[in-house]
Write an enzyme that holds these catalytic residues in place. Structure first.
Site, PDB file in Angstrom:
ATOM      1  N   ASN A 287      19.420  40.104  32.509  1.00  0.00           N
ATOM      2  CA  ASN A 287      20.172  39.827  31.259  1.00  0.00           C
ATOM      3  C   ASN A 287      20.445  38.210  31.302  1.00  0.00           C
ATOM      4  O   ASN A 287      21.379  37.929  32.118  1.00  0.00           O
ATOM      5  CB  ASN A 287      21.130  40.607  30.933  1.00  0.00           C
ATOM      6  N   GLN A 288      19.940  37.350  30.412  1.00  0.00           N
ATOM      7  CA  GLN A 288      19.920  35.939  30.433  1.00  0.00           C
ATOM      8  C   GLN A 288      21.405  35.427  30.373  1.00  0.00           C
ATOM      9  O   GLN A 288      22.098  34.885  30.948  1.00  0.00           O
ATOM     10  CB  GLN A 288      19.192  35.281  29.562  1.00  0.00           C
TER      11      GLN A 288
ATOM     12  N   ASN B 128      51.188  25.605  37.777  1.00  0.00           N
ATOM     13  CA  ASN B 128      50.138  24.514  37.236  1.00  0.00           C
ATOM     14  C   ASN B 128      50.771  23.583  36.365  1.00  0.00           C
ATOM     15  O   ASN B 128      50.019  22.502  36.063  1.00  0.00           O
ATOM     16  CB  ASN B 128      49.176  25.368  36.966  1.00  0.00           C
TER      17      ASN B 128
ATOM     18  N   GLU C  92      53.911  27.573  44.937  1.00  0.00           N
ATOM     19  CA  GLU C  92      53.864  26.254  45.448  1.00  0.00           C
ATOM     20  C   GLU C  92      53.624  25.158  44.356  1.00  0.00           C
ATOM     21  O   GLU C  92      53.133  24.319  44.520  1.00  0.00           O
ATOM     22  CB  GLU C  92      52.401  26.271  46.216  1.00  0.00           C
TER      23      GLU C  92
ATOM     24  N   GLY D 265      50.508  20.237  51.589  1.00  0.00           N
ATOM     25  CA  GLY D 265      49.600  21.204  52.529  1.00  0.00           C
ATOM     26  C   GLY D 265      49.497  22.317  51.833  1.00  0.00           C
ATOM     27  O   GLY D 265      48.638  23.085  51.871  1.00  0.00           O
TER      28      GLY D 265
ATOM     29  N   ILE E 211      61.239  34.969  48.240  1.00  0.00           N
ATOM     30  CA  ILE E 211      60.979  34.491  49.502  1.00  0.00           C
ATOM     31  C   ILE E 211      60.042  35.368  50.360  1.00  0.00           C
ATOM     32  O   ILE E 211      60.300  36.740  50.382  1.00  0.00           O
ATOM     33  CB  ILE E 211      62.208  34.500  50.415  1.00  0.00           C
TER      34      ILE E 211
ATOM     35  N   GLY F 272      32.636  46.019  33.798  1.00  0.00           N
ATOM     36  CA  GLY F 272      33.026  46.758  32.813  1.00  0.00           C
ATOM     37  C   GLY F 272      34.183  47.687  33.100  1.00  0.00           C
ATOM     38  O   GLY F 272      35.177  47.307  33.860  1.00  0.00           O
TER      39      GLY F 272
END
Length: 379
Positions: free
Chosen positions: A276-277, A365, A362, A239, A156, A338
């Site tokens: 860096n792509q 999942n 709540e 809610g 709680i 890192g």
């Protein structure tokens, strides 16, 4: 379909964002490290109307909708996840009294709750009844002009500190229809608390078991009719799921912004990491998934405000998606730092710890998937 916030909603967003930046963010690391429950900060939020966001104005609430609450909790959690999440729970407990309680109960409790002169907790989960909340064992036995409660509630938020506990207890037979809702005040004989839990995250709010041992309360403290408590609790959780999903969004957005700033300043192999792509693509995916999560959460808030028949499904979908994505974005932000991300000198490890529990509370999942599937098969 309009994705823009109204002028009033933008003003609320600016107010919550400013409060988070000035009153929450500067203290967040200290509150976590030293396990400080920031009551004064919460009361400062209450002074802005944030302790009764969707509670009636006649008892000190702001009388706003779920979309406004979504905006508020996302912005507050950008400053401190744990404090924003506690404020969500306080709002949920107060809303149950406002929505389902008698007028006498509303007037007796809500003015002091909307000001946070008194703090509220929500008590559904038990040591033996988590996801299967309908099997809860805490009993409330009618005795003259009151009820006598016996049992325990687990995990709680506010346990041992809060002044008001909204408690679901069994007044009838087995199953959800035998459950009623009550208000129990701190100091009531027979009300006691376990030791404070030692948690991975959410250290800026207390958590403890709440126990009832021949705890007698007046009949006037019952919320609504006998047997309606589980229905009220589930309505509150719809809610609550939007709110906690919003807290995940805010915490994850902070993590994303922190990672972006790090990539812009950190150099490796003779160039900034932002060039860096591979890292650009990772950041792009994080931003895209977070944006998708926000859209789902706001659709759920809209469904609640418009009383759409599929609101429960949308709330479950939004909670499942946003809390999973929020945790993953924070975890990826830590990875982009890192070894520095693993240090408490940086905020990422705290965000990861605080957001992890959102996938559990709540309604886990996994239970969100059960709700979604149930609603799908009703169509």
């Amino acid at each position: 379909m309009d994705f823009n916030l109204t002028e009033d909603q933008r003003a609320i967003q600016d107010m919550a964002r400013g409060f988070a930046a000035s009153e929450l963010a500067p203290h967040s690391a200290h509150w976590d490290e030293d396990k400080v429950f920031p009551v004064e900060a919460l009361r400062a939020a209450a002074a802005l109307g944030l302790a009764g966001i969707y509670i009636g104005e006649d008892v000190g609430g702001s009388g706003l909708g779920r979309m406004e609450a979504q905006i508020v909790f996302e912005e507050l959690s950008y400053g401190d996840v744990a404090t924003a999440a506690f404020l969500s729970i306080h709002n949920m407990a107060g809303w149950m009294i406002d929505r389902f309680g008698s007028e006498e109960l509303r007037q007796r409790f809500l003015p002091s709750l909307t000001s946070m002169e008194r703090i509220a907790s929500y008590c559904l989960t038990e040591p033996g009844a988590g996801s299967d909340a309908g099997s809860l064992a805490t009993k409330a036995v009618k005795d003259g002009d009151g009820y006598v409660l016996n049992g325990s509630k687990a995990f709680i938020s506010g346990g041992g500190v809060s002044d008001v506990y909204v408690v679901m207890a069994r007044t009838g037979g087995p199953g959800p229809k035998g459950i009623s809702a009550f208000v129990v005040e701190k100091g009531t004989p027979g009300l006691s608390y376990g030791a404070q839990e030692k948690k991975m995250g959410w250290n800026a709010q207390p958590t403890a078991q709440v126990n009832f041992d021949d705890c007698r309360i007046p009949e006037a403290n019952r919320i609504g009719a006998e047997g309606d408590g589980f229905k009220f609790a589930m309505a509150g959780l719809d809610g609550g799921r939007v709110n906690i999903a919003s807290c995940s969004l805010g915490g994850a957005r902070f993590a994303l912004d922190t990672a972006k700033a790090y990539l812009e300043t950190r150099k490796q192999f003779g160039q900034p990491l932002k060039d860096n792509q591979g890292l650009q693509w990772r950041l792009a995916d994080m931003a895209t998934e977070l944006d998708a999560a926000q859209l789902m959460v706001r659709r759920a808030a809209f469904a609640m405000d418009s009383k759409a028949p599929e609101a429960t499904k949308h709330c479950a979908m939004a909670k499942r998606f946003a809390t999973d994505i929020g945790f993953e974005v924070a975890n990826q932000a830590l990875q982009l730092h890192g070894g520095y991300g693993y240090l408490k000198d940086y905020p990422l490890e705290r965000i990861v710890r605080d957001l992890r529990v959102h996938q559990i509370l709540e309604g886990t999942n996994e239970i969100m998937r059960v709700i979604i599937a149930r609603e799908l098969f009703r169509q």
